[in-house]
Design a protein around this motif. Structure first.
Motif, PDB file in Angstrom:
ATOM      1  N   VAL A  93       0.249  19.553 -46.227  1.00  0.00           N
ATOM      2  CA  VAL A  93      -1.029  18.939 -45.895  1.00  0.00           C
ATOM      3  C   VAL A  93      -1.583  19.519 -44.597  1.00  0.00           C
ATOM      4  CG1 VAL A  93      -2.183  16.780 -45.315  1.00  0.00           C
ATOM      5  CG2 VAL A  93      -0.566  16.863 -47.205  1.00  0.00           C
ATOM      6  N   THR A  97     -10.839  10.544 -46.123  1.00  0.00           N
ATOM      7  CA  THR A  97      -9.670  10.786 -46.955  1.00  0.00           C
ATOM      8  C   THR A  97     -10.177  11.283 -48.294  1.00  0.00           C
ATOM      9  OG1 THR A  97      -8.510   8.993 -45.891  1.00  0.00           O
ATOM     10  CG2 THR A  97      -7.657   9.722 -47.992  1.00  0.00           C
ATOM     11  N   GLY A 107      -4.755  12.911 -51.706  1.00  0.00           N
ATOM     12  CA  GLY A 107      -3.442  12.881 -51.105  1.00  0.00           C
ATOM     13  C   GLY A 107      -2.417  13.419 -52.062  1.00  0.00           C
ATOM     14  N   ILE A 159      -4.764  13.236 -47.516  1.00  0.00           N
ATOM     15  CA  ILE A 159      -5.377  14.468 -47.033  1.00  0.00           C
ATOM     16  C   ILE A 159      -6.734  14.097 -46.461  1.00  0.00           C
ATOM     17  CG2 ILE A 159      -6.279  16.725 -47.672  1.00  0.00           C
ATOM     18  CD1 ILE A 159      -4.252  16.684 -49.983  1.00  0.00           C
ATOM     19  N   LYS A 201       1.238  11.189 -48.597  1.00  0.00           N
ATOM     20  CA  LYS A 201       0.526  11.727 -47.440  1.00  0.00           C
ATOM     21  C   LYS A 201      -0.936  11.925 -47.805  1.00  0.00           C
ATOM     22  CE  LYS A 201      -0.235  13.968 -43.579  1.00  0.00           C
ATOM     23  NZ  LYS A 201      -0.098  13.423 -42.227  1.00  0.00           N
ATOM     24  N   SER A 245      -0.469  14.166 -57.299  1.00  0.00           N
ATOM     25  CA  SER A 245      -1.562  14.364 -56.369  1.00  0.00           C
ATOM     26  C   SER A 245      -2.738  13.531 -56.834  1.00  0.00           C
ATOM     27  CB  SER A 245      -1.951  15.837 -56.315  1.00  0.00           C
ATOM     28  OG  SER A 245      -2.387  16.254 -57.574  1.00  0.00           O
ATOM     29  N   THR A 283      -5.191  21.201 -44.491  1.00  0.00           N
ATOM     30  CA  THR A 283      -6.235  20.683 -43.611  1.00  0.00           C
ATOM     31  C   THR A 283      -6.768  21.783 -42.709  1.00  0.00           C
ATOM     32  OG1 THR A 283      -4.924  18.671 -43.596  1.00  0.00           O
ATOM     33  CG2 THR A 283      -6.790  18.758 -42.096  1.00  0.00           C
TER      34      THR A 283
END
Lengths: 343, 343
Positions: free
Chosen positions: A330, A305, A308, A299, A297, A125, A334
DNA sequence: TTTAGCACTCTTGCACTTCAAGTGCTAACA
DNA sequence: TGTTAGCACTTGAAGTGCAAGAGTGCTAAA
């Protein structure tokens, strides 16, 4: 050129099988295991054409076929079945999402751990921390010679540092510093700090200019220091259980990437869109990790952003599964963020 | 049984050579490279005796000798020459010691990185965080609905958390909470917190009891949450460059230990004395990492072990070098701490 | 006590063979 | 025309035998 339905089915079966077993797939296996109702010879002919179209390749003449990068690409884009998360997987992910840890960093660490566990690949991450500015400075005295300096930053984080001085620190000193810092050192990125502001700051402090300069230096350090805290990696050993990494020099490449965390950050920074990205083979990072793929991906919260989450696995990774997990996580995250903001 | 001077010299030479090259040492090499003025046959006889005494062993009949665990032990205890740090090494270590980062955690991370770089083995640092108690609670308001709670702990660390409430938080609420927490929730380990204290705490808060209870829960979390932040590992890939780990399954064992950081913590907790400890081969951790050794030096401040730093390498690691580095670093660190306390 | 010599053991590398898997091609077939 | 059976071909993996090299232990001589 458009692929015939039969070619698509064969390509899909080859890739499915290769993902599952990691060994070149031959015509015999396909006719026996998948119900094609075709003879091996026919399948061979089709595979031959798929090879000349660039979707498959042979490690050597007498081996079965292996997908090429563009084979995987079409697989991901139009052949792959959607992976359905199991009940256990959903509940683990939900548990993770409920488990709000105070610090973002902790939370993302936990997230990469869970994702790695669920997918059986290495997960990482990234938290973006660029260009933080200080919104406010606060001081809390600890004793006669020491106090805590707090930086309340615009990324929502709070940084704190215990500052120990040699000479006694008076209340006056602290409040002077506080006023000066909050007047002239706020809402500006530390690397942009210009001389006029510094001069103004020192003037405001008068006799405590030395003290203030020291504090400014510490604050600057505190903002920079978190730079490398933003990457969490989990489940590195998982990768080593796949035969493609059963070779120390390859395994080393992988580990080196995870040690030099900056490289992973660059993956994030290269990401243009907010959609899930799949980098197959060495489409990224200059072939630093051979035979492996990245799924990443970003976030996104309120148009920015903020970080991720990604998975690294062998090139033949179970893309559908990985994608399903990342998307679900995600999405949940979110939503949570957006809810919180509405409060 | 006491070893003759000659036996000692031979044993030392064998181990030195094995540490340097990692291959079984034969009589020919010894007579040629070290100036013994003895024939290979004589050396063979001596080695034969050293073998029956349990200091050396042969991987197979026609190979040279390799040290056993007890061979290494005697080597470390009485044969090994002291390693002299080079000027560059000293200056790097001094630089590290000067480089005071605010957080202990950051500092130890950096320390393990430097030590790994200098020794060329994997290094790890452990910070003991058990039984922290809160010395003082502080609150800093951020906006109408949120504030920062600070825990000033007896281990010298400060923990902070941004607390976001749904309803507005008044100054009264904050100061009531502050008073109550600082009156009744101070200097006690969170797991020992008894009901009477909690009742007193809630009584003090009166109408804000709910709010206070929430804060207490958060504080409790904050104390517990750092549990797994205490281990830093650096230079894992370094290990893979030694032939004894040129084999994925062994490398995996190593990596697994580093992933389950708790096991490393237990190394620290098992440490009785404050002296440097050397665990050769599988003398520790139930042979989790085959063919490797641990060197671990606890860090002691004011009679308490607050953590430690260690190195993991192949069994034939350069013990004198590793020991010299760890000792120097920890000595410097301890002095610094003591100085600071005297201020 | 030390050493030279020698037979012995064991690993390593190399060449060679064999085996199985999988292919491409050709010719026959529906 | 598309499909299939059959066959020759290629290639890597695995196993075998052999020679070279390294190192030992033992014995007898210095």
């Amino acid at each position: 050129m458009e692929l015939s339905e039969r070619k698509k089915r064969i390509l899909k079966s080859v890739i499915d099988a290769y993902i599952a077993f990691g060994e070149p797939v031959g015509s015999k296996y396909l006719t026996e295991s998948c119900s094609f109702n075709l003879s091996p010879a026919t399948v061979r002919n089709e595979m031959n054409e798929l090879e000349s179209l660039g979707y498959l390749e042979q490690p050597h003449t007498s081996a079965g076929r292996v997908p090429t990068t563009s084979g995987y690409r079409t697989y991901i884009e139009l052949l792959m079945e959607r992976y359905r998360l199991t009940v256990e997987e959903v509940s683990l992910l939900n548990e993770l999402l409920d488990f709000k840890l105070g610090e973002m960093s902790k939370f993302m660490d936990e997230a990469s751990r869970v994702i790695s566990e669920l997918t059986n690949y290495t997960a990482f991450s990234v938290i973006k921390k660029k260009g933080v500015t200080v919104k406010r400075y606060e001081f809390v005295r600890v004793d006669g010679k020491s106090f805590i300096m707090l930086l309340i930053c615009d990324d929502g984080n709070i940084r704190s540092r215990h500052v120990q001085e040699i000479i006694p620190v008076t209340d006056e000193m602290l409040s002077a510093a506080s006023v000066a810092l909050n007047e002239s050192m706020v809402n500006v990125a530390p690397e942009r700090l210009a001389l006029p502001a510094i001069i103004k700051f020192e003037e405001m402090l008068g006799e405590y200019a030395d003290f203030g300069r020291r504090l400014l230096k510490i604050a600057y350090e505190m903002l920079g220091v978190t730079e490398d805290e933003q990457v969490h990696v989990s489940g590195v050993t998982k990768l080593l259980s796949y035969p493609e990494f059963y070779n120390v020099s390859k395994a080393r490449c992988v580990l080196e990437v995870f040690e030099r965390k900056r490289d992973l950050v660059s993956v994030l920074l290269d990401t243009k869109s907010n959609e899930l990205n799949v980098y197959i083979g060495d489409e990224i990072m200059d072939a630093l990790i051979p035979d492996s793929s990245f799924v990443f991906k970003p976030i996104n919260v309120g148009g920015n952003t903020i970080g991720g989450i990604g998975v690294v696995g062998p090139k033949r990774m179970s893309y559908n599964k990985v994608i399903a997990h990342l998307e679900y996580f995600v999405k949940g995250l979110t939503e949570e963020f957006t809810e919180e903001d509405n409060n």
